[in-house]
Scaffold this active site. Structure first.
Site, PDB file in Angstrom:
ATOM      1  N   TRP A   2       0.896  -1.246   0.006  1.00  0.00           N
ATOM      2  CA  TRP A   2       0.064  -0.040   0.040  1.00  0.00           C
ATOM      3  C   TRP A   2       0.667   1.328  -0.004  1.00  0.00           C
ATOM      4  O   TRP A   2       1.960   1.197   0.884  1.00  0.00           O
ATOM      5  CB  TRP A   2      -1.052  -0.021   1.192  1.00  0.00           C
ATOM      6  CG  TRP A   2      -1.899   1.111   1.306  1.00  0.00           C
ATOM      7  CD1 TRP A   2      -2.990   1.141   0.749  1.00  0.00           C
ATOM      8  CD2 TRP A   2      -1.608   2.389   2.155  1.00  0.00           C
ATOM      9  NE1 TRP A   2      -3.696   2.478   0.866  1.00  0.00           N
ATOM     10  CE2 TRP A   2      -3.015   3.016   1.859  1.00  0.00           C
ATOM     11  CE3 TRP A   2      -0.695   3.130   2.915  1.00  0.00           C
ATOM     12  CZ2 TRP A   2      -2.725   4.406   2.473  1.00  0.00           C
ATOM     13  CZ3 TRP A   2      -0.743   4.243   3.417  1.00  0.00           C
ATOM     14  CH2 TRP A   2      -1.932   5.010   3.326  1.00  0.00           C
ATOM     15  N   SER A  29       2.849  -7.551   1.770  1.00  0.00           N
ATOM     16  CA  SER A  29       1.751  -6.644   2.267  1.00  0.00           C
ATOM     17  C   SER A  29       0.325  -6.679   1.554  1.00  0.00           C
ATOM     18  O   SER A  29      -0.059  -7.660   1.193  1.00  0.00           O
ATOM     19  CB  SER A  29       2.079  -5.291   2.693  1.00  0.00           C
ATOM     20  OG  SER A  29       1.151  -4.863   3.710  1.00  0.00           O
ATOM     21  N   LEU A  30      -0.350  -5.577   1.261  1.00  0.00           N
ATOM     22  CA  LEU A  30      -1.562  -5.715   0.146  1.00  0.00           C
ATOM     23  C   LEU A  30      -1.212  -6.508  -0.894  1.00  0.00           C
ATOM     24  O   LEU A  30      -1.958  -6.921  -1.519  1.00  0.00           O
ATOM     25  CB  LEU A  30      -1.593  -3.964   0.100  1.00  0.00           C
ATOM     26  CG  LEU A  30      -2.761  -3.954  -1.241  1.00  0.00           C
ATOM     27  CD1 LEU A  30      -4.071  -4.181  -0.613  1.00  0.00           C
ATOM     28  CD2 LEU A  30      -2.943  -2.338  -1.557  1.00  0.00           C
ATOM     29  N   PHE A  45       2.520   5.766   7.814  1.00  0.00           N
ATOM     30  CA  PHE A  45       2.577   4.394   7.707  1.00  0.00           C
ATOM     31  C   PHE A  45       4.002   3.813   7.516  1.00  0.00           C
ATOM     32  O   PHE A  45       4.127   2.696   7.708  1.00  0.00           O
ATOM     33  CB  PHE A  45       1.594   4.135   6.588  1.00  0.00           C
ATOM     34  CG  PHE A  45       1.009   2.953   6.349  1.00  0.00           C
ATOM     35  CD1 PHE A  45       0.068   2.517   7.104  1.00  0.00           C
ATOM     36  CD2 PHE A  45       1.494   2.125   5.138  1.00  0.00           C
ATOM     37  CE1 PHE A  45      -0.305   1.121   7.064  1.00  0.00           C
ATOM     38  CE2 PHE A  45       0.928   0.583   5.283  1.00  0.00           C
ATOM     39  CZ  PHE A  45      -0.092   0.290   5.916  1.00  0.00           C
ATOM     40  N   ALA A  82       6.878   4.801   8.386  1.00  0.00           N
ATOM     41  CA  ALA A  82       7.521   4.770   9.700  1.00  0.00           C
ATOM     42  C   ALA A  82       7.318   3.491  10.458  1.00  0.00           C
ATOM     43  O   ALA A  82       8.010   2.712  11.042  1.00  0.00           O
ATOM     44  CB  ALA A  82       7.436   5.884  10.521  1.00  0.00           C
ATOM     45  N   LEU A  83       5.685   3.232  10.418  1.00  0.00           N
ATOM     46  CA  LEU A  83       5.349   2.078  11.216  1.00  0.00           C
ATOM     47  C   LEU A  83       6.019   0.726  10.664  1.00  0.00           C
ATOM     48  O   LEU A  83       5.889  -0.315  11.401  1.00  0.00           O
ATOM     49  CB  LEU A  83       3.879   1.796  11.096  1.00  0.00           C
ATOM     50  CG  LEU A  83       3.032   2.535  12.026  1.00  0.00           C
ATOM     51  CD1 LEU A  83       1.457   2.366  11.548  1.00  0.00           C
ATOM     52  CD2 LEU A  83       2.974   1.953  13.325  1.00  0.00           C
ATOM     53  N   GLN A  84       6.189   0.689   9.305  1.00  0.00           N
ATOM     54  CA  GLN A  84       6.733  -0.565   8.771  1.00  0.00           C
ATOM     55  C   GLN A  84       8.013  -1.023   9.102  1.00  0.00           C
ATOM     56  O   GLN A  84       8.443  -2.159   8.961  1.00  0.00           O
ATOM     57  CB  GLN A  84       6.592  -0.415   7.119  1.00  0.00           C
ATOM     58  CG  GLN A  84       5.116  -0.119   6.620  1.00  0.00           C
ATOM     59  CD  GLN A  84       5.205  -0.115   5.182  1.00  0.00           C
ATOM     60  OE1 GLN A  84       5.790  -0.688   4.594  1.00  0.00           O
ATOM     61  NE2 GLN A  84       3.841   0.538   4.481  1.00  0.00           N
ATOM     62  N   ASP A 128       7.450  -7.465  13.075  1.00  0.00           N
ATOM     63  CA  ASP A 128       6.263  -6.456  12.407  1.00  0.00           C
ATOM     64  C   ASP A 128       5.069  -5.892  12.949  1.00  0.00           C
ATOM     65  O   ASP A 128       4.469  -6.633  13.895  1.00  0.00           O
ATOM     66  CB  ASP A 128       5.734  -7.481  11.348  1.00  0.00           C
ATOM     67  CG  ASP A 128       4.918  -6.895  10.396  1.00  0.00           C
ATOM     68  OD1 ASP A 128       4.361  -5.691  10.307  1.00  0.00           O
ATOM     69  OD2 ASP A 128       5.046  -7.487   8.944  1.00  0.00           O
ATOM     70  N   HIS A 139       8.071  -5.203   9.018  1.00  0.00           N
ATOM     71  CA  HIS A 139       7.391  -5.359   7.929  1.00  0.00           C
ATOM     72  C   HIS A 139       7.841  -5.264   6.530  1.00  0.00           C
ATOM     73  O   HIS A 139       7.421  -5.691   5.369  1.00  0.00           O
ATOM     74  CB  HIS A 139       6.090  -4.125   7.927  1.00  0.00           C
ATOM     75  CG  HIS A 139       5.088  -4.595   7.108  1.00  0.00           C
ATOM     76  ND1 HIS A 139       4.151  -5.285   7.470  1.00  0.00           N
ATOM     77  CD2 HIS A 139       4.480  -3.893   6.191  1.00  0.00           C
ATOM     78  CE1 HIS A 139       3.169  -5.370   6.374  1.00  0.00           C
ATOM     79  NE2 HIS A 139       3.405  -4.332   5.459  1.00  0.00           N
TER      80      HIS A 139
END
Length: 257
Positions: free
Chosen positions: A22, A82-83, A143, A145-147, A207, A235
């Protein structure tokens, strides 16, 4: 009808289609294409609405899979991150005869948490949808940074992902919203139970988006599939651990002959 951006590089009679996640585009694979291109014919794709595949709005998972299939080689190994893992899985469900093997990376057949299932809280995904309309670029950066959070090379990895996004046109808000809607609603757990092809699942132990708790649950649900957990990855294991990431792919190619 718009074509989606598609680049073929490398050599080898085994074709490998790579589908990004994504908000991103095919540039995310830059860190592993040199290692893989001497073993596979690689197909690098910008999913509809992302990167260089402009002119697409929100799409259902089935429509996205169908659109990618239209430009794909007759037979290939399909790898989705991922997506992109949902898109590759949907391709395997719709046209199993065209998929030599399915590889999902940091992906879940059901991204949203359910009563009996660990995942991203639906309200978090809904919050991302809301924030997209408020501050598009900042939401995508959050998003990213979260990964990579939690890995030793988190900052550097987040920079690599951000570079991939910023080097090309930003996806449209419609395409991003459509992708979040897929992550919020799709559940392929049962549909993937009886896949006829080899199925390899790769995960990062750190993750924050796809909890490692799903790994043993899917081992039970899909006993024919194989799972690998990269201990120090989050992730995006192909960014943080490119050499280790390529090993199971080369082993899979050997098995396929």
């Amino acid at each position: 009808m718009n074509d989606i951006w598609w680049q073929t590089i490398g050599e080898g009679d085994c074709h490998l289609v790579l589908l990004h996640g994504w908000g991103l585009n095919a540039q995310v694979w830059d860190c592993i294409t040199p290692q893989l291109a001497s073993h596979f014919t690689l197909h690098l794709v910008d999913l509809p609405g992302y990167g260089r595949s402009g002119g697409f709005g929100a799409m259902s998972l089935e429509a996205m899979a169908q659109r990618v299939l239209e430009q794909a080689p007759p037979q290939a190994v399909w790898l989705g991150w991922s997506l992109g893992g949902l898109v590759a899985s949907q391709v395997a469900i719709m046209r199993p005869e065209r998929v030599q093997a399915l590889v999902t990376v940091a992906s879940s057949p059901c991204f949203a948490a359910r009563d009996d299932w660990p995942g991203i809280k639906p309200e978090v995904l809904a919050g991302f949808q809301q924030q997209l309309s408020d501050d598009f670029q900042r939401t995508v950066e959050r998003f990213l940074a979260l990964q990579t959070m939690g890995t030793e090379s988190a900052r550097q990895d987040a920079r690599a992902l951000k570079q991939a996004v910023l080097s090309l046109p930003m996806p449209s808000a419609e395409a991003l919203n459509g992708g979040l809607e897929i992550l919020r609603t799709v559940d392929l757990r049962q549909a993937l139970v009886r896949l006829p092809m080899p199925f390899l699942r790769l995960y990062g132990r750190l993750d924050g988006l796809v909890p490692r708790k799903i790994v043993p649950l899917l081992d039970d649900l899909w006993p024919e599939s194989e799972s690998i957990l990269f201990d120090k990855a989050a992730h995006a294991p192909f960014v943080s651990h490119p050499a280790a990431f390529c090993e199971p792919l080369l082993a899979l190619k050997t098995r396929l002959g």
